[in-house]
Design a protein around this motif. Structure first.
Motif, short mmCIF file in Angstrom:
data_model
loop_
_atom_site.label_atom_id
_atom_site.label_comp_id
_atom_site.label_asym_id
_atom_site.label_seq_id
_atom_site.Cartn_x
_atom_site.Cartn_y
_atom_site.Cartn_z
N THR A 18 -6.31 103.62 21.09
CA THR A 18 -6.16 102.21 20.77
C THR A 18 -4.91 101.65 21.44
N ARG A 67 -18.22 105.33 27.30
CA ARG A 67 -19.17 104.78 26.32
C ARG A 67 -19.51 105.78 25.21
N ALA A 75 -16.40 106.71 23.17
CA ALA A 75 -16.02 105.63 22.25
C ALA A 75 -16.87 105.67 20.98
N GLY A 129 -16.43 95.95 16.92
CA GLY A 129 -16.40 95.53 18.33
C GLY A 129 -14.99 95.54 18.90
N HIS A 130 -14.02 95.14 18.10
CA HIS A 130 -12.62 95.12 18.51
C HIS A 130 -12.15 96.53 18.87
N ARG A 160 -14.12 99.17 19.49
CA ARG A 160 -14.92 99.68 20.60
C ARG A 160 -14.32 99.20 21.93
N ALA A 161 -13.92 97.95 21.98
CA ALA A 161 -13.35 97.41 23.22
C ALA A 161 -12.05 98.12 23.59
N MET A 162 -11.22 98.44 22.59
CA MET A 162 -9.99 99.16 22.89
C MET A 162 -10.29 100.55 23.44
N LEU A 179 -13.06 101.54 25.00
CA LEU A 179 -13.66 101.42 26.33
C LEU A 179 -12.62 101.08 27.40
N ALA A 180 -11.54 100.41 26.99
CA ALA A 180 -10.49 100.04 27.94
C ALA A 180 -9.49 101.16 28.19
#
Length: 258
Positions: free
Chosen positions: A32, A143, A146, A167-168, A170-172, A174-175
């Motif tokens: 994260t 993917r 995560a 979603g928040h 997951r985005a961290m 994936l980044a």
């Protein structure tokens, strides 16, 4: 904003709260960025000058090659404090952030006021870590990795609802670059503070999740028992109580820090 460490790694950070308030450092879970505290920092900033930062290998911080060490991650925090003129701060670390908090309280006790160790352990390795690290390095992208982390972090009902919070996070994930994740997993694999954590003399609160499958309630109880005078709070959560039970979590944090 960022600093550059002695080994030439960028460490990104953010302040919230008025300059005159006492300093509180928040340290993140693996996978994260400092935005994992978005739901907590705003309310904490009413009481503290809150410093969040991206651990090396994560978020907007640098992703150096090779395996990382807990020693280097702890020194990143000390260099950040030095650069920002923070002589002493309270510290709240969750998971990997909790390992960093333990290291700081052991090796730089004069820099730490009150210490909160959330959903963490004195040791988790080494079993299984080499396979996990190899899987991260071999993956084509983040993917599947995560989704595996999310399954271990959140209760089934939250995952099934797949709301904005999921979603928040997951985005961290994936980044996060695979090198940063794998190198940080190596730091956790190699960390064993079971003897030295007994040297911690900061007032300490240990927070555990009753249903945590990453750092179990047993890990939290053992950590609290090892630190002289530490308090233990077990919440009915999985791995991220600041997200799953934000008000109970915030209440516990504020009561302990005041």
């Amino acid at each position: 904003m960022h600093i550059t460490t002695g080994d030439k790694v960028r460490i990104a950070y953010r302040f919230d709260g008025a300059d005159h308030l006492p300093a509180l450092i928040l340290s993140n879970s693996i996978g994260t960025s400092y935005r994992m505290w978005d739901g907590t920092a705003e309310q904490l900033a009413r009481h503290f000058r809150v410093l969040r930062f991206d651990t090396r290998g994560h978020g907007a911080s640098g992703v150096p090659p090779g395996d990382y060490s807990l020693d280097r991650m702890g020194r990143d925090v000390l260099e950040l404090m030095d650069a920002l003129g923070i002589e002493r701060a309270h510290f709240l670390g969750l998971s990997l952030g909790g390992f960093i908090g333990q290291w700081l309280a052991i090796h730089a006790p004069q820099r730490i006021g009150r210490l909160i160790l959330s959903n963490t352990a004195a040791s988790l390795g080494p079993d299984g870590f080499d396979q996990q690290i190899a899987a991260v390095r071999a993956a084509h992208d983040m993917r599947d990795i995560a989704e595996g982390f999310l399954e271990r972090w959140f209760p089934a009902a939250m995952l099934q609802a797949d709301g904005p919070l999921i979603g928040h996070f997951r985005a961290m994930l994936l980044a996060t670059e695979r090198q940063g994740l794998a190198a940080s997993l190596a730091a956790v694999r190699d960390a064993d503070l079971r003897r030295t954590v007994r040297l911690v003399d900061a007032p300490t609160l240990v927070i555990a999740g009753a249903d945590d499958t990453v750092t179990s309630a047993r890990h939290g109880a053992e950590l609290a028992a090892a630190i002289p005078g530490a308090r233990l709070l077990t919440l009915p959560t999985v791995h991220l109580p600041n997200v799953e039970q934000p008000q109970a979590y915030l209440r516990a944090v504020l009561q302990f820090l005041h």
